[in-house]
Design an enzyme around this catalytic site. Structure first.
Site, PDB file in Angstrom:
ATOM      1  N   LYS A 179     -20.015 -37.944  12.691  1.00 21.65           N
ATOM      2  CA  LYS A 179     -21.054 -37.745  11.677  1.00 21.65           C
ATOM      3  C   LYS A 179     -21.295 -39.068  10.948  1.00 21.65           C
ATOM      4  O   LYS A 179     -20.377 -39.644  10.366  1.00 21.65           O
ATOM      5  CB  LYS A 179     -20.608 -36.681  10.675  1.00 21.65           C
ATOM      6  CG  LYS A 179     -21.540 -36.518   9.472  1.00 21.65           C
ATOM      7  CD  LYS A 179     -21.022 -35.479   8.471  1.00 21.65           C
ATOM      8  CE  LYS A 179     -21.866 -35.439   7.197  1.00 21.65           C
ATOM      9  NZ  LYS A 179     -21.335 -34.498   6.184  1.00 21.65           N
ATOM     10  N   ASP A 194     -25.517 -39.321   1.473  1.00 26.36           N
ATOM     11  CA  ASP A 194     -25.815 -37.896   1.351  1.00 26.36           C
ATOM     12  C   ASP A 194     -26.004 -37.531  -0.113  1.00 26.36           C
ATOM     13  O   ASP A 194     -25.043 -37.294  -0.835  1.00 26.36           O
ATOM     14  CB  ASP A 194     -24.664 -37.070   1.957  1.00 26.36           C
ATOM     15  CG  ASP A 194     -24.955 -35.574   1.878  1.00 26.36           C
ATOM     16  OD1 ASP A 194     -26.138 -35.209   1.675  1.00 26.36           O
ATOM     17  OD2 ASP A 194     -24.014 -34.783   2.040  1.00 26.36           O
ATOM     18  N   LYS A 243     -27.189 -32.874  -4.896  1.00 19.97           N
ATOM     19  CA  LYS A 243     -25.841 -32.820  -5.452  1.00 19.97           C
ATOM     20  C   LYS A 243     -25.874 -33.251  -6.918  1.00 19.97           C
ATOM     21  O   LYS A 243     -26.657 -34.113  -7.278  1.00 19.97           O
ATOM     22  CB  LYS A 243     -24.928 -33.807  -4.710  1.00 19.97           C
ATOM     23  CG  LYS A 243     -24.548 -33.438  -3.304  1.00 19.97           C
ATOM     24  CD  LYS A 243     -23.685 -34.556  -2.709  1.00 19.97           C
ATOM     25  CE  LYS A 243     -23.435 -34.370  -1.228  1.00 19.97           C
ATOM     26  NZ  LYS A 243     -22.531 -33.253  -0.910  1.00 19.97           N
ATOM     27  N   ASP A 267     -19.923 -40.604   3.695  1.00 19.71           N
ATOM     28  CA  ASP A 267     -20.284 -39.476   4.555  1.00 19.71           C
ATOM     29  C   ASP A 267     -20.572 -39.905   5.992  1.00 19.71           C
ATOM     30  O   ASP A 267     -20.982 -39.090   6.817  1.00 19.71           O
ATOM     31  CB  ASP A 267     -21.480 -38.712   3.963  1.00 19.71           C
ATOM     32  CG  ASP A 267     -21.363 -37.214   4.185  1.00 19.71           C
ATOM     33  OD1 ASP A 267     -20.263 -36.741   4.525  1.00 19.71           O
ATOM     34  OD2 ASP A 267     -22.386 -36.515   4.027  1.00 19.71           O
ATOM     35  N   ASP A 307     -27.891 -29.492   1.932  1.00 14.51           N
ATOM     36  CA  ASP A 307     -26.676 -30.303   1.809  1.00 14.51           C
ATOM     37  C   ASP A 307     -25.663 -29.980   2.907  1.00 14.51           C
ATOM     38  O   ASP A 307     -24.636 -30.639   3.014  1.00 14.51           O
ATOM     39  CB  ASP A 307     -26.053 -30.099   0.411  1.00 14.51           C
ATOM     40  CG  ASP A 307     -25.025 -31.167   0.083  1.00 14.51           C
ATOM     41  OD1 ASP A 307     -24.950 -32.165   0.838  1.00 14.51           O
ATOM     42  OD2 ASP A 307     -24.309 -31.011  -0.915  1.00 14.51           O
ATOM     43  N   ARG A 322     -23.482 -30.751  10.003  1.00 13.37           N
ATOM     44  CA  ARG A 322     -23.363 -29.907  11.193  1.00 13.37           C
ATOM     45  C   ARG A 322     -24.640 -29.934  12.032  1.00 13.37           C
ATOM     46  O   ARG A 322     -24.604 -29.683  13.235  1.00 13.37           O
ATOM     47  CB  ARG A 322     -22.984 -28.488  10.760  1.00 13.37           C
ATOM     48  CG  ARG A 322     -24.011 -27.837   9.867  1.00 13.37           C
ATOM     49  CD  ARG A 322     -23.432 -26.673   9.090  1.00 13.37           C
ATOM     50  NE  ARG A 322     -22.475 -27.101   8.072  1.00 13.37           N
ATOM     51  CZ  ARG A 322     -21.791 -26.269   7.281  1.00 13.37           C
ATOM     52  NH1 ARG A 322     -21.944 -24.974   7.413  1.00 13.37           N
ATOM     53  NH2 ARG A 322     -20.954 -26.738   6.383  1.00 13.37           N
TER      54      ARG A 322
HETATM   55 ZN   LIG Z   1     -24.219 -32.809   2.589  1.00 18.13          ZN
END
Ligand SMILES: [Zn+2]
Length: 501
Positions: free
Chosen positions: A266, A271, A278, A289, A350, A354
């Protein structure tokens, strides 16, 4: 003043002492620092300045938790030398590694001077402990800083081991793996304005050039090409950012291939959460991230430079995107079609990792003919609760693969611990009324880290899973950073896993 750029040099420095080093540090598990019991130390030219009678007080007092002794001696050339002996706690229960990498690293931080050349000797039982010890020590001097105040000095920390059983340390392997781990730390520490997706792509290209190996190649699918070729996850997540998303595939295919390993990382370079923004406190540190992709790149570098898996083809896939906000940002209620062909209803922008990983594992399992697909990611906040801040959480249907990743963690100090594998129970968490699945769980209190792994798994090619080939998911949300600094967790882990697969 900025910290100096520290070069870490592993080698037989006890046998052939580096010249001009005035700071010498011996670190050993409690009870190990008895000079007369360690011939490698007493017979070393590096420590010849210690008179026999001076050695007596170096027997650290028993019962002290973090005892250390520092004394000034005179080197062979008459100059003053500082010698420190320090204990670290090496108590280990069953889920810890071959040695307490965390305590050793802390001891190195405390006792090795911050400037100037230094010699560090770690007292270990055997060469296997030396490998973990070397990696722990090397992690101690991060390469990245933007502090101002003058030129960064360069200095070298020489590292060697007093090996109790006399087994031989592979300095070459350690040097190469430690370099890859420190590169991983540097990439994760780098400010997001300096590591955009586009710069990251250039960095991967530069690595390929530096490796200068005819068996290494790179494939880049970037920007609109992702949309056109069906990478709905990467495109959906990354399309709102200033710099385009990219799938980068670095491949090392040796002349003879017996096994193929695909490592998928990833690489969310920043992010903010997207429209599911967030709060500030949890947005800060989100430069990390991309830690999974950095670990994949580090493992790839180490595998190529060491040649540790000579008949294993390795594919390193970096799923690069920034989860940003503008008018083009993907939304909650959007439905993305991933590279697998499956549709995903977005219920939380968020939960973007995945989506890019789904594309990555779908591509790897469909086109690269792997014997195992591994994904690694700073994926879920729930991972902290599942296995803590030191152990990565791992998910696989295959008990042998599970044992191998746990063992690789113990060998390298990049610790891991298994999560429950029960997709029958967890996949219903992603039930959608309008798509094949949603991208976030209904119940956060129900093994949501394991569920996230099952989400990624659901995008593997049917032929790959039908052939019974294993998938392994590694969540490093917690262990990727420690006290505001990158740990490089995952690079040595995936190196070791691939070497032994
Ligand atoms: Zn996220």
């Amino acid at each position: 003043m900025p910290a100096p750029i520290t070069h870490v040099a592993f080698g037989p420095h006890l046998a052939s002492a580096p010249e001009g080093v005035r700071a010498k540090v011996v670190l050993g598990p409690k009870g190990s620092l008895k000079l007369d019991a360690i011939p490698a130390l007493t017979e070393s030219s590096a420590f010849s300045s210690l008179a026999v009678e001076a050695a007596a007080p170096l027997h650290l007092p028993e019962g002290e938790r973090t005892a250390s002794v520092t004394l000034w001696t005179t080197g062979e050339d008459g100059a003053a030398e500082r010698v420190t002996l320090a204990h670290f706690c090496n108590k280990k229960s069953r889920n810890m590694g071959v040695l307490r990498s965390d305590k050793l690293r802390a001891a190195a931080e405390t006792h090795v001077p911050a400037t100037g050349d230094a010699l560090v000797v770690v007292v270990v039982e055997n060469a296997a402990e030396a490998f973990a010890a070397g990696l722990a020590v090397a992690k101690n001097w991060p390469l990245y800083t933007r502090k101002t105040g003058g030129e960064r000095d360069e200095r070298t920390v020489y590292v060697d081991f007093a090996v109790a059983d006399g087994s031989e340390v592979d300095y070459d392997e350690l040097t190469k793996v430690a370099k890859a781990v420190r590169d991983t730390q540097r990439r994760v520490d780098t400010a997001p304005c300096e590591l955009t997706t586009s710069i990251y792509v250039e960095e991967a290209k530069a690595l390929v050039e530096r490796l200068d190996d005819p068996n290494v190649s790179i494939t880049i699918i970037q920007g609109e090409d992702l949309r056109e070729q069906g990478f709905g996850g990467l495109w959906g997540v990354g399309k709102a950012a200033e710099f385009p998303p990219a799938l980068v595939v670095l491949s090392h295919v040796p002349e003879t291939v017996e096994k193929t390993v695909a490592l998928v990382g990833k690489g969310i370079v920043y992010d903010c959460g997207g429209l599911s923004l967030k709060p500030t406190a949890s947005m800060t540190t989100m430069k990390s991230d991309m830690g999974g992709s950095a670990a994949v790149l580090g493992a790839f570098e180490a595998l190529v430079t060491t040649g540790a898996a000579p008949t294993t083809a390795v594919h390193a896939l970096l799923c690069l995107a920034e989860n940003a906000i503008d008018a083009k940002a993907y939304k909650n209620d959007d439905i993305l079609t991933l590279y697998s062909g499956k549709t995903v209803e977005i219920v939380n922008t968020d939960a973007e990792g995945r989506l890019v990983l789904g594309d990555g594992v779908a591509y790897a399992s469909k086109h690269l003919n792997p014997d195992v697909v591994v994904d690694i990611a700073t994926l879920t906040g729930a991972q902290f609760i599942t296995t803590g801040t030191v152990h990565a959480a791992v998910l696989t249907a295959d008990e042998e693969v599970e044992a191998k990743i746990v063992a690789a963690g113990k060998t390298t100090g990049d610790l891991t611990y298994p999560m429950i594998y029960a997709k029958e129970l967890l996949m219903p968490q992603f039930e959608s009324k309008v798509a094949d699945m949603t991208n976030s769980v209904k119940d956060r209190m129900c093994a949501s880290s394991a569920a996230a792994g099952h989400f990624v798994e659901a995008h593997l090619d049917a032929e790959f899973t039908g052939a019974g080939k294993p998938f392994l998911h590694v969540d490093i949300a917690g262990p990727s950073m420690s006290a505001g600094r990158a740990t490089g967790h995952g690079a040595a882990l995936l190196y070791q896993f691939t070497k032994n697969f």
